[in-house]
Design an enzyme around this catalytic site. Structure first.
Site, PDB file in Angstrom:
ATOM      1  N   LYS A 258      19.785 -26.652  71.297  1.00  0.00           N
ATOM      2  CA  LYS A 258      19.221 -25.463  70.660  1.00  0.00           C
ATOM      3  C   LYS A 258      20.306 -24.716  69.903  1.00  0.00           C
ATOM      4  CE  LYS A 258      15.558 -24.336  73.980  1.00  0.00           C
ATOM      5  NZ  LYS A 258      14.400 -24.449  73.097  1.00  0.00           N
ATOM      6  N   ASP A 269      12.936 -20.385  81.208  1.00  0.00           N
ATOM      7  CA  ASP A 269      12.115 -21.585  81.070  1.00  0.00           C
ATOM      8  C   ASP A 269      11.582 -22.060  82.433  1.00  0.00           C
ATOM      9  OD1 ASP A 269      10.979 -23.042  79.050  1.00  0.00           O
ATOM     10  OD2 ASP A 269      12.453 -24.661  79.122  1.00  0.00           O
ATOM     11  N   ASP A 328      14.582 -31.559  73.287  1.00  0.00           N
ATOM     12  CA  ASP A 328      14.206 -30.162  73.563  1.00  0.00           C
ATOM     13  C   ASP A 328      12.715 -30.042  73.899  1.00  0.00           C
ATOM     14  OD1 ASP A 328      14.547 -27.479  73.900  1.00  0.00           O
ATOM     15  OD2 ASP A 328      14.650 -26.979  71.760  1.00  0.00           O
ATOM     16  N   GLU A 330      11.287 -31.108  76.377  1.00  0.00           N
ATOM     17  CA  GLU A 330      11.501 -31.655  77.723  1.00  0.00           C
ATOM     18  C   GLU A 330      10.448 -31.195  78.727  1.00  0.00           C
ATOM     19  OE1 GLU A 330      12.748 -28.831  76.762  1.00  0.00           O
ATOM     20  OE2 GLU A 330      12.183 -27.674  78.516  1.00  0.00           O
ATOM     21  N   ARG A 332       7.262 -30.937  78.538  1.00  0.00           N
ATOM     22  CA  ARG A 332       6.091 -31.815  78.623  1.00  0.00           C
ATOM     23  C   ARG A 332       6.424 -33.110  79.377  1.00  0.00           C
ATOM     24  NH1 ARG A 332       5.413 -31.872  72.210  1.00  0.00           N
ATOM     25  NH2 ARG A 332       6.347 -29.824  72.577  1.00  0.00           N
TER      26      ARG A 332
HETATM   27  N1  BES Z   1      11.317 -23.999  76.420  1.00  0.00           N
HETATM   28  C1  BES Z   1      11.013 -24.294  75.078  1.00  0.00           C
HETATM   29  C2  BES Z   1       9.878 -23.448  74.520  1.00  0.00           C
HETATM   30  C3  BES Z   1      10.116 -21.957  74.383  1.00  0.00           C
HETATM   31  C4  BES Z   1      10.526 -21.424  73.186  1.00  0.00           C
HETATM   32  C5  BES Z   1       9.865 -21.120  75.444  1.00  0.00           C
HETATM   33  C6  BES Z   1      10.696 -20.069  73.061  1.00  0.00           C
HETATM   34  C7  BES Z   1      10.048 -19.758  75.317  1.00  0.00           C
HETATM   35  C8  BES Z   1      10.463 -19.223  74.123  1.00  0.00           C
HETATM   36  C9  BES Z   1      10.605 -25.746  74.951  1.00  0.00           C
HETATM   37  O1  BES Z   1      11.172 -26.636  75.850  1.00  0.00           O
HETATM   38  C10 BES Z   1      11.022 -26.184  73.590  1.00  0.00           C
HETATM   39  O2  BES Z   1      12.183 -26.142  73.315  1.00  0.00           O
HETATM   40  N2  BES Z   1      10.063 -26.566  72.760  1.00  0.00           N
HETATM   41  C11 BES Z   1      10.318 -26.953  71.434  1.00  0.00           C
HETATM   42  C12 BES Z   1       9.418 -28.129  71.118  1.00  0.00           C
HETATM   43  C13 BES Z   1       9.753 -28.809  69.827  1.00  0.00           C
HETATM   44  C14 BES Z   1      11.079 -29.542  69.968  1.00  0.00           C
HETATM   45  C15 BES Z   1       8.651 -29.773  69.523  1.00  0.00           C
HETATM   46  C16 BES Z   1       9.995 -25.768  70.515  1.00  0.00           C
HETATM   47  O3  BES Z   1       9.070 -25.030  70.807  1.00  0.00           O
HETATM   48  O4  BES Z   1      10.720 -25.584  69.549  1.00  0.00           O
HETATM   49 ZN    ZN Z   2      11.741 -25.802  77.706  1.00  0.00          ZN
HETATM   50 ZN    ZN Z   3      13.102 -27.355  75.221  1.00  0.00          ZN
END
Ligand code: BES
Ligand code: ZN
Ligand code: ZN
Length: 488
Positions: A258, A269, A328, A330, A332
């Site tokens: 990230k 998370d 990222d 992860e 799911r």
């Molecule tokens: N934990 C994040 C989602 C998240 C983002 C939670 C902001 C709370 C606030 C998740 O694991 C993630 O990083 N998702 C990615 C998915 C993408 C790579 C398809 C996302 O939302 O950018």
């Molecule tokens: Zn996450």
């Molecule tokens: Zn993530």
């Protein structure tokens, strides 16, 4: 904080301060004794607006109506004002919506939720002197309120709000202090206190259970993963509910790292898993006649030479193969295996997962609202309704077959990310749907709490940071099942 209920009118009660809720700007109401002073102070009685009259020992707060949501946030606003003061006790009247004591419950929840603060990492801890709240049965609209009903509502409010604050504490704890092993021990000691059963799976058992996608996400962390299973199994159970929580104690993004600004707050998370632990605490304390199982996939997503990679193909517990294109995404992967395990262990009438799954859900519906997804419109509406009744915001997001095609993989059964930027909350939900058995298809709903779980400012009855999103919603849902005769 302790509560006392009395049939005596408010004037006959002694306390450091009286809290008066001014409903719908009605300053002519008999509860408002300082009309002139309030006018002088510029108090308009807008929702959550407060006016502390120190010399009168009275605190006024505005609420736009007698609806539970309005009373809950007003009570929270009042108690927030008292945080920095030396008042130790409050007296307050009963407010109900045409006699419905749910408003009383909301007020008590507001007091407890509003009084919350997270002081663990402050060297000088602010003490909240407020200890005692006396509630008079004198009702706002002069209605007669049954004392037993009122006392039951106060009891339920305490359990629900305390469980929400318990969840807030877990989520706010830093990733170095709360990693999977710690999360499991929090669940274990809560289970011991409440009489729940608790089973914790360590890596050896996880390998035996073929939870290879969860293990892959966990691989680069120095903290080994855990899967937690909490059980509330009363003899008179009306139905069976399973909750599955995403418990990423930290999400760095993994090798698909990230950006710095997006990594901050990723201790949150673990909000889904923490909410599941909180719900289980409340269900045990309420001793509801519903069998409830809570599963948490507790994992840390890190980088390193041993990290799982974009391009890997993983085999989930149900045998489906997953092409990893972004480490990222992860949550799911962890949920896929945890959902499969939960369904193997328990055949339920309702199956929910709670997860801070996608940033896309926050973009779509904003910071304060959870996205409810699944294959059954009826179940989605049911969850949205109970969330609102509990004081949480939620909205249904519909699946469609066109978005489903975007998570196809050329080399595996499915891909962990979509090929389009759009509709990311829904495609994540559709990914999870691949790990739901036929028997559970219409019994399952996915609850994306990425927005409300952690917000870096105070809102409504929620403080800066963790809100405990999902706890009140699920407790209310299960309470509803406990009062219904047929729901299968
Ligand atoms: N934990 C994040 C989602 C998240 C983002 C939670 C902001 C709370 C606030 C998740 O694991 C993630 O990083 N998702 C990615 C998915 C993408 C790579 C398809 C996302 O939302 O950018
Ligand atoms: Zn996450
Ligand atoms: Zn993530």
């Amino acid at each position: 904080m302790n509560f006392e209920l009395t049939a005596l009118p408010v004037v006959d009660l002694s306390s450091d301060i009286e809290v008066i809720i001014v409903v719908d700007k009605d300053t002519k109401h008999r509860f408002v004794q300082d009309k002139k002073l309030l006018k002088k102070a510029g108090f308009e009685a807008n929702q959550d607006e407060t006016c502390l009259l120190v010399s009168k020992n009275r605190l006024y707060v505005g609420a736009e109506s007698l609806a539970s949501t309005a009373i809950r946030t007003a009570a929270a606003a009042a108690v927030k004002v008292l945080k920095g003061t030396q008042y130790k006790s409050i007296k307050v009247a009963t407010y109900t919506n045409k006699g419905c004591t749910y408003t009383l419950r909301a007020m008590i929840e507001g007091f407890i939720l509003g009084a919350y603060s997270f002081e663990t990492y402050k060297s000088k801890k602010k003490k909240n002197p407020l200890k005692h709240i006396t509630v008079s049965l004198e009702e706002y609209s002069k209605l007669d309120i049954d004392i037993e009903k009122a006392s039951e509502m106060i009891h339920k409010a305490q359990i629900t709000a305390d469980a929400t604050n318990f969840t807030r504490d877990i989520v706010n704890t830093t990733p170095d202090d709360c990693y999977p092993e710690v999360m499991a021990s929090i669940a274990e000691s809560m289970a011991e206190d409440t009489g729940l059963a608790c089973k914790v799976l360590k890596p050896k058992e996880l390998r035996k259970e073929k939870m290879e996608t969860l293990l892959a996400v966990a691989r680069a962390s120095r903290h080994a993963p855990r899967v937690i299973h909490l059980t509330h199994k009363p003899k008179n159970a009306k139905c069976v509910v399973t909750l599955v929580g995403k418990g990423l104690t930290y999400d760095s993004g993994g090798l698909s790292l990230k950006p710095a600004d997006f990594m901050v707050t990723m201790k949150a998370d673990k909000s889904g898993g923490s909410a599941v632990i909180g719900v289980m605490k409340a269900i045990a304390e309420l001793d509801l006649p519903v069998e409830v199982h809570g599963f948490v996939g507790a994992v840390e997503n890190m980088i390193g030479g041993d990290a799982y990679k974009p391009d890997d193909v993983l085999v989930a517990k149900n045998g489906k193969t997953i092409e990893v294109r972004n480490t990222d995404a992860e949550g799911r992967l962890v949920l896929a295996d945890t959902l499969c395990y939960a369904q193997q262990e328990v055949k339920s009438d309702y199956l929910f997962d709670l997860a801070t799954l996608t940033g896309a859900c926050v973009v779509g519906v904003g910071n304060y609202t959870s996205g409810i997804m699944g294959n059954s419109d009826a179940l989605k509406s049911f969850v949205v309704k109970e969330a609102k009744n509990a004081g949480e915001l939620a909205t249904a997001l519909d699946f469609n077959p066109y978005l489903k095609k975007t998570i196809k993989s050329e080399i595996a059964d499915i891909c962990n990310v979509s090929n389009t930027r759009y509709g990311g909350a829904i495609t994540a939900g559709q990914f999870l749907s691949e790990f739901i058995d036929k028997d559970h298809k219409d019994k399952w709903a996915h609850i994306d709490i990425a927005g409300p779980a952690f917000v870096e400012h105070a809102w409504g009855e929620n403080p800066h940071g963790a809100s405990g999103a999902g706890v009140r919603m699920m407790v209310k849902f299960i309470e509803k099942l406990a009062t219904e005769d047929s729901h299968k």
